[in-house]
Motif scaffolding. Structure first.
Motif, PDB file in Angstrom:
ATOM      1  N   THR B  15      35.811 -39.180  79.830  1.00 22.87           N
ATOM      2  CA  THR B  15      35.869 -40.463  80.524  1.00 22.87           C
ATOM      3  C   THR B  15      34.647 -41.310  80.206  1.00 22.87           C
ATOM      4  O   THR B  15      34.760 -42.510  79.970  1.00 22.87           O
ATOM      5  CB  THR B  15      35.959 -40.247  82.048  1.00 22.87           C
ATOM      6  N   ILE B  18      34.946 -42.724  76.633  1.00 25.49           N
ATOM      7  CA  ILE B  18      35.938 -43.794  76.541  1.00 25.49           C
ATOM      8  C   ILE B  18      35.466 -45.033  77.285  1.00 25.49           C
ATOM      9  O   ILE B  18      35.594 -46.162  76.798  1.00 25.49           O
ATOM     10  CB  ILE B  18      37.291 -43.292  77.076  1.00 25.49           C
ATOM     11  N   LEU B  22      34.955 -48.744  75.652  1.00 28.28           N
ATOM     12  CA  LEU B  22      35.667 -49.916  76.168  1.00 28.28           C
ATOM     13  C   LEU B  22      34.703 -50.967  76.698  1.00 28.28           C
ATOM     14  O   LEU B  22      34.900 -52.163  76.480  1.00 28.28           O
ATOM     15  CB  LEU B  22      36.630 -49.496  77.278  1.00 28.28           C
ATOM     16  N   LEU B  25      33.255 -52.872  73.782  1.00 29.53           N
ATOM     17  CA  LEU B  25      34.233 -53.811  73.219  1.00 29.53           C
ATOM     18  C   LEU B  25      34.429 -55.012  74.133  1.00 29.53           C
ATOM     19  O   LEU B  25      34.520 -56.153  73.683  1.00 29.53           O
ATOM     20  CB  LEU B  25      35.575 -53.099  73.057  1.00 29.53           C
ATOM     21  N   TYR B  26      34.505 -54.723  75.434  1.00 33.53           N
ATOM     22  CA  TYR B  26      34.733 -55.789  76.409  1.00 33.53           C
ATOM     23  C   TYR B  26      33.626 -56.825  76.334  1.00 33.53           C
ATOM     24  O   TYR B  26      33.871 -58.023  76.329  1.00 33.53           O
ATOM     25  CB  TYR B  26      34.813 -55.182  77.803  1.00 33.53           C
ATOM     26  N   LEU B  29      34.247 -58.877  73.133  1.00 35.17           N
ATOM     27  CA  LEU B  29      35.474 -59.653  72.974  1.00 35.17           C
ATOM     28  C   LEU B  29      35.810 -60.571  74.149  1.00 35.17           C
ATOM     29  O   LEU B  29      36.464 -61.592  73.970  1.00 35.17           O
ATOM     30  CB  LEU B  29      36.654 -58.712  72.726  1.00 35.17           C
ATOM     31  N   ASP B  30      35.362 -60.192  75.344  1.00 35.30           N
ATOM     32  CA  ASP B  30      35.764 -60.991  76.493  1.00 35.30           C
ATOM     33  C   ASP B  30      35.286 -62.441  76.445  1.00 35.30           C
ATOM     34  O   ASP B  30      36.038 -63.340  76.812  1.00 35.30           O
ATOM     35  CB  ASP B  30      35.322 -60.314  77.795  1.00 35.30           C
ATOM     36  N   ILE B  32      35.024 -64.288  73.875  1.00 37.33           N
ATOM     37  CA  ILE B  32      35.940 -64.996  72.971  1.00 37.33           C
ATOM     38  C   ILE B  32      37.261 -65.272  73.688  1.00 37.33           C
ATOM     39  O   ILE B  32      37.833 -66.351  73.583  1.00 37.33           O
ATOM     40  CB  ILE B  32      36.208 -64.174  71.696  1.00 37.33           C
ATOM     41  N   TYR B  33      37.709 -64.273  74.453  1.00 36.31           N
ATOM     42  CA  TYR B  33      38.959 -64.450  75.194  1.00 36.31           C
ATOM     43  C   TYR B  33      38.842 -65.589  76.192  1.00 36.31           C
ATOM     44  O   TYR B  33      39.716 -66.448  76.291  1.00 36.31           O
ATOM     45  CB  TYR B  33      39.325 -63.143  75.899  1.00 36.31           C
ATOM     46  N   ASN B  36      39.033 -68.815  74.477  1.00 33.48           N
ATOM     47  CA  ASN B  36      40.416 -69.116  74.119  1.00 33.48           C
ATOM     48  C   ASN B  36      41.192 -69.649  75.309  1.00 33.48           C
ATOM     49  O   ASN B  36      41.953 -70.603  75.194  1.00 33.48           O
ATOM     50  CB  ASN B  36      41.129 -67.847  73.633  1.00 33.48           C
ATOM     51  N   ARG B  37      40.979 -68.980  76.453  1.00 31.43           N
ATOM     52  CA  ARG B  37      41.761 -69.358  77.629  1.00 31.43           C
ATOM     53  C   ARG B  37      41.372 -70.758  78.078  1.00 31.43           C
ATOM     54  O   ARG B  37      42.234 -71.573  78.412  1.00 31.43           O
ATOM     55  CB  ARG B  37      41.495 -68.351  78.745  1.00 31.43           C
ATOM     56  N   ALA B  40      42.822 -73.202  75.681  1.00 28.01           N
ATOM     57  CA  ALA B  40      44.266 -73.372  75.859  1.00 28.01           C
ATOM     58  C   ALA B  40      44.546 -74.339  76.997  1.00 28.01           C
ATOM     59  O   ALA B  40      45.450 -75.173  76.923  1.00 28.01           O
ATOM     60  CB  ALA B  40      44.926 -72.021  76.132  1.00 28.01           C
TER      61      ALA B  40
END
Lengths: 227, 246
Positions: B15, B18, B22, B25-26, B29-30, B32-33, B36-37, B40
Motif C-alpha cells: 500500500t 502504491i 500515485l 503522479l497526482y 498531473l493534477d 495540468i488537469y 484543462n478543466r 474548458a
C-alpha cells in the motif's frame, strides 16, 4: 482444470524466444478464438456503456489494454511472494492503482475523452476481464507471457468495442469519429439519412454484440464446441 | 501468528509503495488537469460570444489569453448586489470555502446554501458598441445536472449565443442539448424575458411565440423540461442585476 495444467506447462517450458509461437498465440488467441467479449462474454457492462461513439471507445480500449497488460505484469512479478489468502486484495490494489494512473493521465492529456468517459474510467476496476486474466493466467505464468496475455486480452476487448462503436455511431448518428458518412452517401441519391436513435441507446449494444457473436460463431466451427 | 504478521506487513508495504507512486503522479498531473478543466469552462463561456473566432480558442494558452484580454468577470447576488473582485465575495461569506477567481465559482456548491447568500458569476465581454453578458444557469436533466452559458446582447434580453453542458444525459437524446448545433442555433436572436417574466421556453407542441420558443428535441422531453425549469429559476437570479444595469 484442464486450463490450469496448460498454464503450468507454459511456465515450466524454458522460454528463450521473446516472440515464439506460444507468445504469438497469447496475443492472437484472445482476438478471435478466445475473445473475452464475444466468446467468454465478459466485460459486457462497459461495452454497453461507452460504445455509442467511436472516439471514447478507442480511448477506453487503449485504457483497458494498458490496465490488463500492466496489472498482469505486476501481479506476475509478485506472484511468488503474494500470500495466497489475500491474493485477490493485492490484485484489486494493483488494478485500482493502474486505473487511477489512467484517470490522471487522461485528465491531463486527453481532457475531452476524460469528460466523455467520466465514471467509466473508474469502472475499469470492475471489468471482469482484468481480474479474470490475473487469476487465470498471471498468477501462474512468467511476467513476459503474462504481459502479452494482458495485451492480447485488452486488444481482443478493445477490437470488439471499437467495432461495436463503429456500427452504433454509423447508424445512430450517421457519422464515424464525428465525420459525416451516411449523409453524403445518401445525398448521391438525393436523400438524407435519418439517424436511428435506437442505436445510441444502451439496449442497441446488446443487439449488436448478439449479432457479432452469432456471426463469429457461424463463421468458425471451432467456436461452437467451446461454449 | 507469525504468518499473519507477514500478511499485514505485506499489505502495508504494498500500500505504501502504491500510494507513493500515485501521490507522485497526482502532484505532477493534477495541475495540468485543473488547467484543462478551467480552460474548458472558459472555452464554453467564450464560445457563446458570437464574435469570438475558432482561432482564438485553438489551444489552452489561446483560451486563457482571449479570456484575460476580453472578459471582465463580476459576481452578483440575487438581490442585485455587485462584487467587483473575488476578494469581496470571499470576505462577504467567511463561512464558505474561498474562491480563487470568478471562473472558479461553483454553482453546484452555491446551490447548497441559502438562496439569498448565493453568488452568480457574470462574464462581460467588453466591446465597443455594446458588451456581451455571459450568464450561467443550472438545473436538473433526466439523469443528473445540466447547465448552460448564455451570452446576452447589451439589452440583456436578446440571446447572442448559448452553450449547454451536462453530466450524464443520454447520448443521442438528452445529450443533444450539448451536441446538436441546430438545436443551439435556434436560441440565437430569441428574447429571454417577456415583460418581467422569463418567457424563453423549449416548446413541445410547436413554436407559438416566435420570440421566445424553441422546438423540443424528440426523445428528450425530460431533459428539455428540466432546461425550461433551469431557465425560469436561473434567469430570475439575474433579474435584479439586469434592471440595475439597464
Amino acid at each position: 482444470m484442464a486450463e490450469d495444467v496448460k498454464n503450468i506447462a507454459v511456465e515450466e517450458k524454458e522460454a528463450t524466444i521473446a516472440f515464439g509461437a506460444k507468445e504469438r498465440k497469447l496475443i492472437t488467441d484472445p482476438l478471435h478464438l478466445n475473445n473475452p467479449l464475444t466468446v467468454q462474454v465478459l466485460g459486457i457492462c462497459s461495452a454497453m456503456a461507452v460504445t455509442s461513439q467511436v472516439y471514447p471507445s478507442l480511448i477506453m480500449a487503449v485504457a483497458v489494454v494498458f490496465v490488463t497488460a500492466f496489472s498482469s505484469l505486476i501481479i506476475s512479478l509478485l506472484r511468488n511472494s503474494v500470500p495466497s489468502s489475500i491474493r485477490m486484495i493485492v490484485q484489486l490494489l494493483v488494478i485500482a492503482a493502474l486505473v487511477q494512473v489512467v484517470s490522471l493521465v487522461l485528465g491531463a492529456f486527453a481532457y475531452s475523452a476524460y469528460e466523455s468517459l467520466a465514471v467509466f474510467i473508474g469502472l475499469i476496476i470492475t471489468n471482469c476481464i482484468v481480474m479474470g486474466r490475473l487469476e487465470a493466467f498471471a498468477m501462474a505464468n512468467r511476467p513476459w507471457q503474462s504481459f502479452l496475455d494482458g495485451v492480447g486480452n485488452g486488444l481482443g476487448y478493445g477490437f470488439i468495442l471499437v467495432a461495436m462503436a463503429v456500427i452504433r455511431e454509423l447508424f445512430g448518428k450517421g457519422t464515424i469519429m464525428g465525420l459525416e458518412i451516411l449523409n453524403p452517401i445518401f445525398g448521391l441519391f438525393g436523400a438524407t439519412y435519418t439517424p436511428n436513435n435506437l442505436m445510441v441507446l444502451p439496449a442497441a449494444s446488446l443487439f449488436v454484440i448478439g449479432l457479432m457473436i452469432w456471426v463469429q460463431r457461424g463463421l468458425d466451427d471451432r467456436l461452437v464446441d467451446i461454449s | 501468528m507469525k504468518k499473519e504478521q507477514n500478511i499485514y506487513l505485506y499489505v502495508v508495504q504494498l500500500t505504501i509503495v502504491i500510494a507513493a507512486v500515485l501521490a507522485g503522479l497526482y502532484n505532477v498531473l493534477d495541475p495540468i488537469y485543473k488547467q484543462n478543466r478551467n480552460a474548458a469552462k472558459k472555452e464554453a463561456i467564450l464560445k457563446c460570444v458570437p464574435i469570438v473566432k475558432e482561432a482564438q480558442l485553438a489551444s489552452v494558452a489561446d483560451v486563457d489569453a482571449t479570456f484575460k484580454t476580453n472578459i471582465e468577470a463580476i459576481a452578483i447576488k440575487p438581490d442585485g448586489t455587485i462584487f467587483k473582485t473575488i476578494e469581496e465575495v470571499n470576505a462577504a461569506r467567511p463561512s464558505m470555502q474561498p474562491y480563487e477567481s470568478f471562473s472558479n465559482i461553483d454553482l453546484g456548491l452555491e446551490e447548497k446554501i441559502d438562496e439569498k447568500d448565493r453568488v452568480y458569476p457574470v462574464y462581460i465581454y467588453k466591446q465597443e458598441g455594446g458588451n456581451y453578458y455571459v450568464v450561467t444557469v443550472r438545473g436538473n436533466g433526466l439523469w443528473d445536472k445540466i447547465w448552460a452559458f448564455v451570452a446576452l446582447e447589451a439589452d440583456l434580453n436578446t440571446i447572442a449565443g448559448i452553450d449547454f453542458g451536462h453530466v450524464g444525459e443520454t447520448p443521442g437524446l438528452g445529450a443533444e442539448i450539448k451536441d446538436s448545433k441546430s438545436f443551439k442555433d435556434q436560441f440565437i436572436g430569441l428574447k429571454v424575458f417577456k415583460g418581467d417574466n422569463v418567457a424563453l421556453t423549449i416548446q413541445k407542441k410547436g413554436i407559438k411565440d416566435k420570440d421566445h420558443d424553441v422546438a423540443v428535441i424528440s426523445g428528450a422531453t425530460v431533459t428539455c423540461n428540466g432546461a425550461n425549469d433551469m431557465f425560469r429559476s436561473g434567469f430570475n437570479h439575474y433579474k435584479a442585476y439586469f434592471s440595475k444595469v439597464n
